[in-house]
Design an enzyme around this catalytic site. Structure first.
Site, PDB file in Angstrom:
ATOM      1  N   CYS A 198       0.944  -1.308  -0.344  1.00 26.17           N
ATOM      2  CA  CYS A 198       0.289  -0.243  -0.194  1.00 26.17           C
ATOM      3  C   CYS A 198       0.939   0.895  -0.250  1.00 26.17           C
ATOM      4  CB  CYS A 198      -0.571  -0.090   1.041  1.00 26.17           C
ATOM      5  SG  CYS A 198      -1.678  -1.878   1.331  1.00 26.17           S
ATOM      6  N   HIS A 226      -2.399   7.076   2.859  1.00 30.78           N
ATOM      7  CA  HIS A 226      -3.752   5.582   1.957  1.00 30.78           C
ATOM      8  C   HIS A 226      -4.882   5.267   2.820  1.00 30.78           C
ATOM      9  CE1 HIS A 226      -3.425   1.738   1.081  1.00 30.78           C
ATOM     10  NE2 HIS A 226      -3.367   1.582   2.989  1.00 30.78           N
ATOM     11  N   ASN A 252     -10.178  -0.473  -0.020  1.00 27.22           N
ATOM     12  CA  ASN A 252      -8.124  -0.524   0.118  1.00 27.22           C
ATOM     13  C   ASN A 252      -8.244  -0.459  -1.319  1.00 27.22           C
ATOM     14  OD1 ASN A 252      -6.245  -0.122   0.640  1.00 27.22           O
ATOM     15  ND2 ASN A 252      -5.947  -1.486   2.403  1.00 27.22           N
TER      16      ASN A 252
END
Length: 354
Positions: free
Chosen positions: A110, A247, A277
């Protein structure tokens, strides 16, 4: 001195969505349960490979910058879910945009996009490159065991890209910090790779596994630490930050992070409700959305931070340039999709939830 400034941006999310109510048809959950714990309402499910998502996002970013693929000096593609490991899918994007340059993938999960953006800025500031394309692209639905609620509700597919160009005008990427916490590498993982027994059918049962509570704690600590470090290194006070683009893993994490940093919540951009996500794609998608909403304005100071498997973490401080509208609009599109999100995942759901 050369400065590295974002001049183009583009995103690509597949048209099919999987809502929380869709998930509730095959696992024990509900819209209220997911929203209250994560902030997610839906996620996009791809009908194409990661490289196709990446290529469309890249073409849109190039158009926004008003340049051709042939002008790019380097392609950095961040992904933990490429179509192929050999060759890298940066080469696929390179072919699709008509570039003749260095091209490589990085896997920092990520945090990958910020790793790539930091590397791109260093290439430009060193004089090695003039124009770098940075892409974050994921098809994480490929990794999911749909019977495992803790991961099935979280992840989605998508891609985002930016063009970073050399300029003599001060600003652009002001600084970045990258880190990794190897002690936590086993709390977020998917058992896919050469450690698999390729002769055992059981090895194909790979899926994302994670320890949610431990990740929550380490994510906040990691992003807070690096964000503080990059602000100090750049001599910028947190009150001078106009926008935070973190994020998009969990809205609770974002809320806790900005609270701990004593940054007003309204300065944090959050779009996780629409995408879930998307790992390395979350920040470039968020940049595009923030621009579309008029939240990024000329010369703003933007702080971005991320964490991911490894456990990687990254923070980057950016002064946006003068332009907040694209030079051109690309007509690049994904091939049509005639299936819904729940139809696209049906085969995997039947396998894992049998």
């Amino acid at each position: 001195m050369q400065y590295a400034t974002i001049t183009g941006w583009g995103k690509c999310v597949p048209p099919a969505t999987l809502t929380n109510d869709d998930l509730a048809t095959f696992i024990e959950t509900s819209d209220e349960w997911i929203k209250s714990r994560t902030g997610i309402s839906q996620r996009h499910i791809s009908h194409v490979n990661t490289s196709e998502l990446a290529s469309v996002a890249a073409k849109r970013a190039l158009a926004a910058a008003g340049i051709e693929g042939s002008e790019i000096d380097m392609i950095i593609l961040a992904s933990a879910s490429p179509d192929t490991l050999i060759p890298n899918i940066a080469s696929t994007v390179q072919a699709n945009i008509g570039a003749n340059c260095a091209a490589f993938d990085i896997n920092a999960a990520c945090s990958g996009f910020l790793y790539g953006l930091g590397l791109a800025s260093s290439q430009i500031k060193s004089g090695q490159c003039k124009k770098v394309l940075v892409v974050g692209a994921e098809r994480l639905s490929f990794y999911l065991d749909w019977s495992r609620r803790e991961t099935a509700v979280l992840f989605g597919d998508g891609a985002g890209a930016v063009v970073v160009e050399a300029t003599d005008i001060p600003g652009g990427v002001l600084g970045y910090e990258l880190n990794n916490d190897p002690d936590g590498r086993d709390i977020l993982k998917a058992g896919f790779g050469t450690a698999m027994d390729r002769f055992s059918a059981d090895s194909l049962d790979f899926y994302i596994q994670f320890d949610g509570q431990e990740i929550f704690k380490r994510a906040i600590n990691g992003m807070n630490k690096l964000s503080t470090q990059v602000l100090e290194k750049c001599g910028v006070d947190k009150d001078e930050v106009d926008l935070v683009i973190p994020h998009q893993a969990n809205e609770r994490i974002i809320d806790t992070l900005v609270s701990r940093m004593k940054i007003p919540k309204e300065k944090a951009f959050v779009n996780i409700a629409n995408y879930g996500n998307t790992s390395a794609a979350t920040i470039p998608i968020a940049i595009c959305d923030a621009l579309e909403k008029g939240l990024i304005k000329p010369n703003q100071t933007i702080l971005s931070c991320a964490f991911g498997a490894g456990l990687t973490s990254a923070a980057l401080l950016l002064q946006w340039g003068e332009r907040v509208t694209p030079v051109q609009i690309s007509d690049a599109q994904l091939p049509p999709c005639d299936q819904s999100g729940i139809e696209l995942v049906k085969r995997a759901v039947d396998y894992f939830c049998k």
